[in-house]
Design an enzyme around this catalytic site. Sequence first.
Site, short mmCIF file in Angstrom:
data_model
loop_
_atom_site.label_atom_id
_atom_site.label_comp_id
_atom_site.label_asym_id
_atom_site.label_seq_id
_atom_site.Cartn_x
_atom_site.Cartn_y
_atom_site.Cartn_z
CB ILE A 17 -21.06 112.42 -47.62
CG1 ILE A 17 -22.46 113.07 -48.11
CG2 ILE A 17 -20.11 113.26 -47.52
CD1 ILE A 17 -23.66 112.29 -47.67
CG ASN A 30 -19.24 125.63 -38.94
OD1 ASN A 30 -19.71 126.68 -39.40
ND2 ASN A 30 -18.21 125.06 -39.44
CG ASP A 40 -18.21 121.74 -43.11
OD1 ASP A 40 -18.60 122.15 -44.35
OD2 ASP A 40 -18.30 122.63 -42.33
CB SER A 125 -24.73 116.18 -34.30
OG SER A 125 -25.06 117.33 -34.68
CB THR A 126 -21.95 111.30 -35.02
OG1 THR A 126 -21.55 111.20 -36.57
CG2 THR A 126 -23.65 111.16 -34.92
N GLY A 127 -19.56 113.82 -35.42
CA GLY A 127 -18.19 113.75 -35.40
C GLY A 127 -17.67 114.63 -34.40
CE1 TYR A 129 -19.65 121.42 -34.18
CE2 TYR A 129 -22.03 121.50 -34.81
CZ TYR A 129 -21.04 122.17 -34.89
OH TYR A 129 -20.73 123.31 -35.31
#
Length: 182
Positions: A17, A30, A40, A125-127, A129
């Site tokens: 990214i 978060n 992040d 959210s797919t890591g 989380y």
Amino acid sequence: MIAHIHDATLELVQGDITEQEVDVLVNAANRHLAGGAGADGAIHSRGGPAIMRETRRRYPEGCPTGSAVISEAGGLPAKYVLHAVGPIWNDGQEQEAELLANAHRKCLELAVEKDCDSIAFPAISTGVYGYPIDQAARVALKEVIQFLNEHGKPGLVRFVLFDSRAFSQFAQVLGELVEAIT
Ligand code: ADP
């Protein structure tokens, strides 16, 4: 992989990214905007400390799950970073799909409000989380397609999938949802 929705382009790429040259990069943040691992960590480390200085100053309360806030992009090749807070996966029992869709829609709304014509999302959210990637792909892509159908912009929405598994899951779902060009 590319799909055209009205005048806009929806694109899937495998990559990082932080390397995307678009107007807006989306961070998988978060609620405390505290930084973390994954996308992040990469965004803050490549963007530099100015990003967190700004989010601490402007959003001392953080950001609710299912929403997003905007900051400058520091050293990243973009104008802005959108810090989007996706839900933590809990077996689908806590409105995760709605919250994930809302986070995507908020990013698209903020991008349009800032006159940005290109935006890149990670698989929010797919890591850490834990959201199952196939389900996250369906929610994220459906929300983006609906937004593009309604608004016709931003002109480019790109999903940047970090590994080949995430890419192929997103590609499969996109293929099911629209007529896409590989
Ligand atoms: P979350 O806490 O929302 O799950 P993560 O950053 O842990 O966020 O993971 C979200 C997704 O981003 C995961 O699929 C992970 O593989 C992916 N990811 C990790 N680093 C990068 C990166 N540099 N560029 C794009 N995607 C990344």
